[in-house]
Design an enzyme around this catalytic site. Structure first.
Site, PDB file in Angstrom:
ATOM      1  N   GLY A  46       0.837  -1.192   0.000  1.00  0.00           N
ATOM      2  CA  GLY A  46       0.000   0.000   0.000  1.00  0.00           C
ATOM      3  C   GLY A  46       0.870   1.240   0.000  1.00  0.00           C
ATOM      4  N   GLN A  51       3.024  10.004   1.056  1.00  0.00           N
ATOM      5  CA  GLN A  51       4.322   9.311   1.097  1.00  0.00           C
ATOM      6  C   GLN A  51       5.195   9.653  -0.107  1.00  0.00           C
ATOM      7  OE1 GLN A  51       2.420   5.275   2.048  1.00  0.00           O
ATOM      8  NE2 GLN A  51       4.397   5.169   3.083  1.00  0.00           N
ATOM      9  N   CYS A  88       6.061   0.057   7.114  1.00  0.00           N
ATOM     10  CA  CYS A  88       5.662   1.201   6.288  1.00  0.00           C
ATOM     11  C   CYS A  88       6.841   1.585   5.407  1.00  0.00           C
ATOM     12  CB  CYS A  88       5.278   2.358   7.199  1.00  0.00           C
ATOM     13  SG  CYS A  88       4.805   3.855   6.310  1.00  0.00           S
ATOM     14  N   LEU A  89       6.571   1.859   4.135  1.00  0.00           N
ATOM     15  CA  LEU A  89       7.651   2.228   3.221  1.00  0.00           C
ATOM     16  C   LEU A  89       8.323   3.532   3.647  1.00  0.00           C
ATOM     17  CD1 LEU A  89       6.080   1.260  -0.234  1.00  0.00           C
ATOM     18  CD2 LEU A  89       7.694  -0.044   1.152  1.00  0.00           C
ATOM     19  N   HIS A 130      -4.267   1.487   7.668  1.00  0.00           N
ATOM     20  CA  HIS A 130      -2.926   2.080   7.730  1.00  0.00           C
ATOM     21  C   HIS A 130      -2.802   3.212   6.705  1.00  0.00           C
ATOM     22  CE1 HIS A 130       1.686   1.569   7.786  1.00  0.00           C
ATOM     23  NE2 HIS A 130       1.461   2.318   6.721  1.00  0.00           N
ATOM     24  N   GLU A 131      -3.262   2.929   5.478  1.00  0.00           N
ATOM     25  CA  GLU A 131      -3.115   3.936   4.408  1.00  0.00           C
ATOM     26  C   GLU A 131      -4.030   5.136   4.642  1.00  0.00           C
ATOM     27  OE1 GLU A 131      -0.601   3.684   2.635  1.00  0.00           O
ATOM     28  OE2 GLU A 131      -0.178   1.573   2.997  1.00  0.00           O
ATOM     29  N   HIS A 134      -2.599   7.593   6.954  1.00  0.00           N
ATOM     30  CA  HIS A 134      -1.604   8.492   6.338  1.00  0.00           C
ATOM     31  C   HIS A 134      -2.258   9.795   5.863  1.00  0.00           C
ATOM     32  CE1 HIS A 134       2.285   6.515   6.152  1.00  0.00           C
ATOM     33  NE2 HIS A 134       1.783   5.397   5.667  1.00  0.00           N
TER      34      HIS A 134
HETATM   35 ZN    ZN Z   1       2.666   3.570   5.669  1.00  0.00          ZN
END
Ligand code: ZN
Length: 156
Positions: A46, A51, A88-89, A130-131, A134
């Site tokens: 995701g 991000q 998380c990226l 989670h997304e 963000h």
């Molecule tokens: Zn994330």
């Protein structure tokens, strides 16, 4: 299509309240394509627009079923509970334990700006929540139980 630079924890954009998308434009179409390419390149499941430095309410997800585009997503319903490892990226090399609902029902617009309802359990619910966090400037590290841990690359 292009790979975009992924912002990391500490970057102001990750803490911003993102803005709704009112219409589909060529720039947003391109952003969606770039976000998928960037997510796949980084082996993520995701990715949210902030991000990659864009303060818009847009996330892309691919948990192994169909790729999902969620524009202006709203959580309609959650239930149950799951506790598990999350990463998380934007926090490379780390994972942590997070408890989230086990089920989530989300309303959003797809890439054609048509309303969709997505229901998910387990990984898909975790990923959507989670997304969507963000988009409100919330990171999983805010919710982590205990310490962040280093990713054990041997297990990959
Ligand atoms: Zn994330």
């Amino acid at each position: 299509m292009a790979i975009r630079n992924i912002r990391e924890l500490g970057d102001d954009t990750l803490r911003a309240e993102c803005k709704e998308i009112k219409e589909m434009t060529p720039r947003i179409k391109e952003l969606i394509e770039d976000m998928f390419e960037t997510m796949y390149e980084a082996n993520g499941v995701g990715l949210a627009a902030p991000q990659v430095g864009i303060r818009k309410r847009l996330v892309v997800i691919d948990c192994g079923d169909d790729p999902l585009v969620l524009i202006n997503p709203v959580v309609l319903e959650t239930s149950g509970s799951q506790t598990g490892q999350e990463g998380c990226l934007s926090v490379p090399g780390k994972v942590g334990i997070v408890t989230r609902p086990n089920y989530a029902k989300v309303k959003a617009l797809d890439e054609n700006m048509e309303e969709i309802i997505v229901e998910g359990e387990e990984l898909l619910a975790r990923c959507m929540l989670h997304e969507i966090d963000h988009l409100n400037g919330i990171m999983y590290v805010d919710k982590v139980e205990g310490e962040l841990m280093d990713v054990d690359y041997d297990e990959d």
